[in-house]
Write a protein that holds these residues in place. Structure first.
Motif, PDB file in Angstrom:
ATOM      1  N   PHE A  51       0.836  -1.192   0.000  1.00 53.44           N
ATOM      2  CA  PHE A  51       0.000   0.000   0.000  1.00 53.44           C
ATOM      3  C   PHE A  51       0.871   1.242   0.000  1.00 53.44           C
ATOM      4  N   ALA A  52       0.526   2.182  -0.854  1.00 50.74           N
ATOM      5  CA  ALA A  52       1.132   3.500  -0.765  1.00 50.74           C
ATOM      6  C   ALA A  52       0.473   4.180   0.425  1.00 50.74           C
ATOM      7  N   ASP A  53       1.244   4.826   1.249  1.00 51.54           N
ATOM      8  CA  ASP A  53       0.690   5.395   2.472  1.00 51.54           C
ATOM      9  C   ASP A  53       0.510   6.908   2.351  1.00 51.54           C
ATOM     10  N   ASN A  54       0.062   7.360   1.195  1.00 52.80           N
ATOM     11  CA  ASN A  54      -0.131   8.791   1.000  1.00 52.80           C
ATOM     12  C   ASN A  54      -1.609   9.106   0.793  1.00 52.80           C
ATOM     13  N   TYR A  55      -2.437   8.674   1.722  1.00 53.35           N
ATOM     14  CA  TYR A  55      -3.875   8.885   1.653  1.00 53.35           C
ATOM     15  C   TYR A  55      -4.245  10.160   2.405  1.00 53.35           C
ATOM     16  N   ASP A  56      -5.304  10.794   1.937  1.00 49.68           N
ATOM     17  CA  ASP A  56      -5.793  11.999   2.601  1.00 49.68           C
ATOM     18  C   ASP A  56      -6.632  11.662   3.829  1.00 49.68           C
ATOM     19  N   SER A  57      -7.170  10.433   3.880  1.00 48.13           N
ATOM     20  CA  SER A  57      -8.030  10.072   5.003  1.00 48.13           C
ATOM     21  C   SER A  57      -7.997   8.560   5.230  1.00 48.13           C
ATOM     22  N   LEU A  58      -8.427   8.180   6.424  1.00 49.03           N
ATOM     23  CA  LEU A  58      -8.536   6.763   6.758  1.00 49.03           C
ATOM     24  C   LEU A  58      -9.575   6.088   5.870  1.00 49.03           C
ATOM     25  N   ALA A  59     -10.671   6.772   5.590  1.00 50.88           N
ATOM     26  CA  ALA A  59     -11.721   6.210   4.741  1.00 50.88           C
ATOM     27  C   ALA A  59     -11.184   5.894   3.346  1.00 50.88           C
ATOM     28  N   GLU A  60     -10.377   6.777   2.802  1.00 48.98           N
ATOM     29  CA  GLU A  60      -9.781   6.563   1.480  1.00 48.98           C
ATOM     30  C   GLU A  60      -8.869   5.330   1.492  1.00 48.98           C
ATOM     31  N   LYS A  61      -8.133   5.164   2.555  1.00 50.51           N
ATOM     32  CA  LYS A  61      -7.239   4.009   2.690  1.00 50.51           C
ATOM     33  C   LYS A  61      -8.036   2.704   2.781  1.00 50.51           C
ATOM     34  N   ILE A  62      -9.137   2.733   3.517  1.00 47.61           N
ATOM     35  CA  ILE A  62      -9.974   1.541   3.656  1.00 47.61           C
ATOM     36  C   ILE A  62     -10.624   1.195   2.322  1.00 47.61           C
ATOM     37  N   LEU A  63     -11.109   2.193   1.581  1.00 41.76           N
ATOM     38  CA  LEU A  63     -11.702   1.946   0.261  1.00 41.76           C
ATOM     39  C   LEU A  63     -10.685   1.325  -0.689  1.00 41.76           C
ATOM     40  N   ASP A  64      -9.452   1.791  -0.644  1.00 40.65           N
ATOM     41  CA  ASP A  64      -8.402   1.231  -1.488  1.00 40.65           C
ATOM     42  C   ASP A  64      -8.145  -0.234  -1.118  1.00 40.65           C
ATOM     43  N   TYR A  65      -8.121  -0.523   0.174  1.00 36.13           N
ATOM     44  CA  TYR A  65      -7.951  -1.896   0.640  1.00 36.13           C
ATOM     45  C   TYR A  65      -9.088  -2.790   0.144  1.00 36.13           C
ATOM     46  N   MET A  66     -10.327  -2.292   0.255  1.00 38.68           N
ATOM     47  CA  MET A  66     -11.487  -3.060  -0.210  1.00 38.68           C
ATOM     48  C   MET A  66     -11.374  -3.374  -1.702  1.00 38.68           C
ATOM     49  N   GLU A  67     -10.927  -2.400  -2.467  1.00 37.45           N
ATOM     50  CA  GLU A  67     -10.764  -2.586  -3.909  1.00 37.45           C
ATOM     51  C   GLU A  67      -9.715  -3.661  -4.203  1.00 37.45           C
ATOM     52  N   LEU A  68      -8.599  -3.629  -3.471  1.00 38.04           N
ATOM     53  CA  LEU A  68      -7.557  -4.641  -3.671  1.00 38.04           C
ATOM     54  C   LEU A  68      -8.049  -6.043  -3.325  1.00 38.04           C
ATOM     55  N   VAL A  69      -8.792  -6.157  -2.236  1.00 40.08           N
ATOM     56  CA  VAL A  69      -9.315  -7.473  -1.854  1.00 40.08           C
ATOM     57  C   VAL A  69     -10.242  -7.997  -2.938  1.00 40.08           C
ATOM     58  N   ARG A  70     -11.121  -7.140  -3.435  1.00 44.59           N
ATOM     59  CA  ARG A  70     -12.043  -7.574  -4.485  1.00 44.59           C
ATOM     60  C   ARG A  70     -11.282  -7.955  -5.760  1.00 44.59           C
ATOM     61  N   GLU A  71     -10.276  -7.162  -6.103  1.00 43.22           N
ATOM     62  CA  GLU A  71      -9.524  -7.381  -7.340  1.00 43.22           C
ATOM     63  C   GLU A  71      -8.690  -8.662  -7.295  1.00 43.22           C
ATOM     64  N   TYR A  72      -8.013  -8.906  -6.176  1.00 45.84           N
ATOM     65  CA  TYR A  72      -7.051 -10.010  -6.114  1.00 45.84           C
ATOM     66  C   TYR A  72      -7.527 -11.240  -5.350  1.00 45.84           C
ATOM     67  N   ASP A  73      -8.612 -11.131  -4.625  1.00 43.64           N
ATOM     68  CA  ASP A  73      -9.084 -12.284  -3.863  1.00 43.64           C
ATOM     69  C   ASP A  73     -10.480 -12.664  -4.333  1.00 43.64           C
ATOM     70  N   SER A  74     -11.498 -12.051  -3.812  1.00 41.32           N
ATOM     71  CA  SER A  74     -12.874 -12.338  -4.238  1.00 41.32           C
ATOM     72  C   SER A  74     -13.810 -11.341  -3.574  1.00 41.32           C
ATOM     73  N   GLU A  75     -15.074 -11.502  -3.872  1.00 42.41           N
ATOM     74  CA  GLU A  75     -16.108 -10.674  -3.249  1.00 42.41           C
ATOM     75  C   GLU A  75     -16.186 -11.057  -1.770  1.00 42.41           C
ATOM     76  N   LYS A  76     -16.100 -10.090  -0.892  1.00 43.43           N
ATOM     77  CA  LYS A  76     -16.121 -10.342   0.551  1.00 43.43           C
ATOM     78  C   LYS A  76     -17.127  -9.424   1.217  1.00 43.43           C
ATOM     79  N   MET A  77     -17.514  -9.772   2.438  1.00 40.69           N
ATOM     80  CA  MET A  77     -18.229  -8.833   3.288  1.00 40.69           C
ATOM     81  C   MET A  77     -17.192  -8.227   4.218  1.00 40.69           C
ATOM     82  N   PHE A  78     -17.148  -6.917   4.260  1.00 40.55           N
ATOM     83  CA  PHE A  78     -16.212  -6.215   5.125  1.00 40.55           C
ATOM     84  C   PHE A  78     -16.926  -5.833   6.404  1.00 40.55           C
ATOM     85  N   ILE A  79     -16.256  -6.014   7.522  1.00 39.43           N
ATOM     86  CA  ILE A  79     -16.814  -5.698   8.828  1.00 39.43           C
ATOM     87  C   ILE A  79     -15.886  -4.701   9.504  1.00 39.43           C
TER      88      ILE A  79
END
Length: 93
Positions: free
Chosen positions: A11-39
């Motif tokens: 992860f590049a750690d140059n996010y403007d907010s925690l929410a932006e970082k979490i959204l990027d993480y969610m996108e990576l999980v969907r792209e490289y793993d599968s559809e998940k439920m995030f909690i």
């Protein structure tokens, strides 16, 4: 998650907010793993109401599944379905 680790994604750690970082993480999980439920747990303690509203709108727009567990009551935001579970494990809507 093993797939993401095996590929060596960082992860590049140059996010403007925690929410932006979490959204990027969610996108990576969907792209490289599968559809998940995030909690998330107590996320609203760390993100302002305005930022949370934008975050939830982005989550809905991208079609992610999200369950937010909070220990305090916050103002209801757009797209939110709230369930309160009391000490007797009764669901109060």
């Amino acid at each position: 998650m093993e797939v993401i680790r095996a590929v060596g994604v960082e992860f590049a750690d140059n996010y403007d907010s925690l929410a932006e970082k979490i959204l990027d993480y969610m996108e990576l999980v969907r792209e490289y793993d599968s559809e998940k439920m995030f909690i998330t747990l107590n996320l609203r303690s760390y993100i302002s109401d305005d930022e949370m509203n934008k975050f939830v709108n982005d989550v809905v727009a991208r079609g992610y599944k999200l369950l937010m567990v909070e220990n305090s009551e916050y103002p209801i935001i757009e797209h939110e379905k709230r369930y309160i579970i009391d000490a007797d494990k009764c669901i109060i809507c």
